[in-house]
Design a protein around this motif. Structure first.
Motif, PDB file in Angstrom:
ATOM      1  N   LYS A 128       6.317   5.793   2.882  1.00 58.30           N
ATOM      2  CA  LYS A 128       7.445   4.867   2.846  1.00 58.30           C
ATOM      3  C   LYS A 128       7.028   3.643   2.049  1.00 58.30           C
ATOM      4  CE  LYS A 128       8.460   4.312   7.250  1.00 58.30           C
ATOM      5  NZ  LYS A 128       9.244   3.912   8.440  1.00 58.30           N
ATOM      6  N   ILE A 129       7.894   3.199   1.141  1.00 57.08           N
ATOM      7  CA  ILE A 129       7.630   2.002   0.342  1.00 57.08           C
ATOM      8  C   ILE A 129       8.739   1.004   0.639  1.00 57.08           C
ATOM      9  CG2 ILE A 129       7.378   1.053  -1.987  1.00 57.08           C
ATOM     10  CD1 ILE A 129       6.569   3.878  -2.899  1.00 57.08           C
ATOM     11  N   ALA A 130       8.391  -0.145   1.207  1.00 63.99           N
ATOM     12  CA  ALA A 130       9.366  -1.189   1.523  1.00 63.99           C
ATOM     13  C   ALA A 130       9.331  -2.251   0.431  1.00 63.99           C
ATOM     14  CB  ALA A 130       9.061  -1.814   2.880  1.00 63.99           C
ATOM     15  N   ARG A 131      10.528  -2.577  -0.094  1.00 63.32           N
ATOM     16  CA  ARG A 131      10.687  -3.628  -1.103  1.00 63.32           C
ATOM     17  C   ARG A 131      11.807  -4.544  -0.627  1.00 63.32           C
ATOM     18  NH1 ARG A 131       6.981  -4.238  -5.062  1.00 63.32           N
ATOM     19  NH2 ARG A 131       8.558  -4.732  -6.635  1.00 63.32           N
ATOM     20  N   GLY A 132      11.434  -5.620   0.072  1.00 57.88           N
ATOM     21  CA  GLY A 132      12.440  -6.492   0.660  1.00 57.88           C
ATOM     22  C   GLY A 132      13.196  -5.758   1.745  1.00 57.88           C
ATOM     23  N   ILE A 133      14.528  -5.677   1.619  1.00 56.29           N
ATOM     24  CA  ILE A 133      15.348  -5.000   2.634  1.00 56.29           C
ATOM     25  C   ILE A 133      15.500  -3.512   2.333  1.00 56.29           C
ATOM     26  CG2 ILE A 133      16.646  -7.113   3.097  1.00 56.29           C
ATOM     27  CD1 ILE A 133      18.982  -5.813   1.527  1.00 56.29           C
ATOM     28  N   GLY A 176      10.987   0.611  -6.031  1.00 56.19           N
ATOM     29  CA  GLY A 176      10.295   1.499  -5.103  1.00 56.19           C
ATOM     30  C   GLY A 176      10.095   2.884  -5.697  1.00 56.19           C
ATOM     31  N   CYS A 177      11.117   3.397  -6.402  1.00 49.98           N
ATOM     32  CA  CYS A 177      11.001   4.706  -7.053  1.00 49.98           C
ATOM     33  C   CYS A 177       9.939   4.696  -8.141  1.00 49.98           C
ATOM     34  CB  CYS A 177      12.343   5.114  -7.651  1.00 49.98           C
ATOM     35  SG  CYS A 177      13.608   5.557  -6.445  1.00 49.98           S
ATOM     36  N   LEU A 178       9.900   3.627  -8.937  1.00 44.82           N
ATOM     37  CA  LEU A 178       8.911   3.545 -10.014  1.00 44.82           C
ATOM     38  C   LEU A 178       7.496   3.453  -9.462  1.00 44.82           C
ATOM     39  CD1 LEU A 178      10.858   1.166 -12.400  1.00 44.82           C
ATOM     40  CD2 LEU A 178      10.208   3.535 -12.886  1.00 44.82           C
ATOM     41  N   LEU A 179       7.315   2.719  -8.379  1.00 44.42           N
ATOM     42  CA  LEU A 179       5.990   2.637  -7.760  1.00 44.42           C
ATOM     43  C   LEU A 179       5.592   3.980  -7.156  1.00 44.42           C
ATOM     44  CD1 LEU A 179       6.237  -0.878  -6.075  1.00 44.42           C
ATOM     45  CD2 LEU A 179       4.862  -0.251  -8.069  1.00 44.42           C
ATOM     46  N   ALA A 180       6.569   4.686  -6.574  1.00 42.68           N
ATOM     47  CA  ALA A 180       6.285   6.024  -6.034  1.00 42.68           C
ATOM     48  C   ALA A 180       5.873   6.970  -7.160  1.00 42.68           C
ATOM     49  CB  ALA A 180       7.521   6.562  -5.315  1.00 42.68           C
ATOM     50  N   LEU A 181       6.586   6.920  -8.282  1.00 44.99           N
ATOM     51  CA  LEU A 181       6.252   7.768  -9.429  1.00 44.99           C
ATOM     52  C   LEU A 181       4.859   7.450  -9.948  1.00 44.99           C
ATOM     53  CD1 LEU A 181       6.942   9.783 -11.681  1.00 44.99           C
ATOM     54  CD2 LEU A 181       8.084   7.908 -12.887  1.00 44.99           C
ATOM     55  N   ASP A 182       4.551   6.181 -10.094  1.00 48.33           N
ATOM     56  CA  ASP A 182       3.235   5.778 -10.593  1.00 48.33           C
ATOM     57  C   ASP A 182       2.125   6.334  -9.698  1.00 48.33           C
ATOM     58  OD1 ASP A 182       1.603   4.259 -12.462  1.00 48.33           O
ATOM     59  OD2 ASP A 182       1.215   2.904 -10.798  1.00 48.33           O
ATOM     60  N   ASP A 183       2.344   6.288  -8.391  1.00 45.74           N
ATOM     61  CA  ASP A 183       1.341   6.785  -7.447  1.00 45.74           C
ATOM     62  C   ASP A 183       1.226   8.308  -7.512  1.00 45.74           C
ATOM     63  OD1 ASP A 183      -0.437   6.474  -5.036  1.00 45.74           O
ATOM     64  OD2 ASP A 183       1.163   7.644  -4.118  1.00 45.74           O
TER      65      ASP A 183
END
Length: 295
Positions: free
Chosen positions: A280-285, A140-147
């Motif tokens: 907010k980025i949800a990745r599973g739980i 989730g952090c890596l996807l947030a950074l990429d965005d």
């Protein structure tokens, strides 16, 4: 006599929530060398423990029954299995597959395949690969950074609870001039330093031990225009004031390590510090919160 490499696994057969499974995992601490709760399928958890010597099954069954009674639930089945000697390094290498998240490509140090084009590669020592990007909070952090990097550039990055150093390395590899990476675990700091050296980023990332978000290494470069804190919900709540102070006006704070059901409570703690939720980025739980400091 136990042979080198042998071990035993105690399985508590559950289908329950994460918190309940954690309670049963903790009950194994007296009998096993390592305990864990694990996800069977989404939001359904069980517990197990590993021991180098054969543990006391009857004692485990007694403690498990006590825990179950305290939680007002039926006593789950407990099984004990002997494991033959295993080459754990080979097993880890086998299980650590390359991870592609946005423009980031994370791969084990044991792999020699050509790297994909047009990506930011990060090499992680597979033998110590906790926090490699496969976990929902790290991904989730890596996807947030990429965005975020598609919209602006960041000059100074702070990674609190760095683990393997993957988030600090990702930020610098993607073009951020410098980062500070800290952890409360000295072994994690050593692992992060080695990974940073392997990726030839040691001249742009300062790494060290810190018991919180306001230590000397952190204070020396404060404030930051991007801060990561991939820890757990309760510490994130307790540190909300100190973490918010590390974020420069107009900067971003990425919070992770929290379950979906904990996200609202953690967000409320930072809203009280004047921070504004952006995404907010949800990745599973697991949920990752992207928060901005106005300014």
């Amino acid at each position: 006599m136990t042979k080198p490499g042998e071990s035993w696994v105690v399985m508590i057969h559950l289908e329950t929530d994460h918190v309940t499974a954690e309670a049963f995992a903790l009950a194994l601490a007296e009998f096993t060398d390592a305990q864990m709760e694990f996800e069977i399928r989404e939001d359904v958890w069980a517990a197990k423990g590993y021991a180098a010597e054969k543990p006391d099954l009857s004692g485990i069954e007694t403690v498990v029954a006590i825990v179950a009674a305290g939680l007002n639930m039926d006593t789950p089945e407990v099984t004990l299995e002997h494991l033959n000697p295993i080459d754990w390094v080979a097993r880890v290498y086998e299980g650590f597959k390359p991870i592609h998240l946005g423009r980031f490509y994370i791969y084990g140090s044991h792999l020699t395949d050509p790297l994909p084009a047009s990506i930011f590669p990060l090499e992680i020592n597979a033998a110590t690969a906790f926090g490699t990007g496969d976990h929902g909070s790290t991904s989730g952090c890596l996807l947030a950074l990429d965005d975020l990097l598609k919209r602006r550039r960041f000059r100074k990055v702070l990674d609190v609870g760095t683990g393997t150093g993957v988030l600090a390395m990702a930020a610098v590899r993607a073009g951020c001039p410098m980062a500070v990476a800290t952890d409360i675990d000295r072994q994690a700091v050593a692992v992060a330093k080695e990974n940073i050296r392997q990726n030839r980023l040691q001249h742009r990332i300062s790494t060290g031990w810190s018991n919180g978000p306001s230590g000397g290494l952190i204070a020396g470069q404060s404030p930051y225009d991007l801060v990561f804190a991939n820890i757990l919900a309760r510490p994130l709540e307790r540190m909300s004031r100190d973490l918010a102070r590390q974020v420069a006006p107009g900067g971003y704070l990425v919070l992770a390590g929290l379950l979906n059901r904990q996200a609202a409570r953690v967000n409320a703690a930072y809203r009280r510090q004047g921070m504004v939720l952006q995404r907010k980025i949800a990745r599973g739980i697991w949920t990752t919160l992207v928060i901005r400091r106005p300014g």
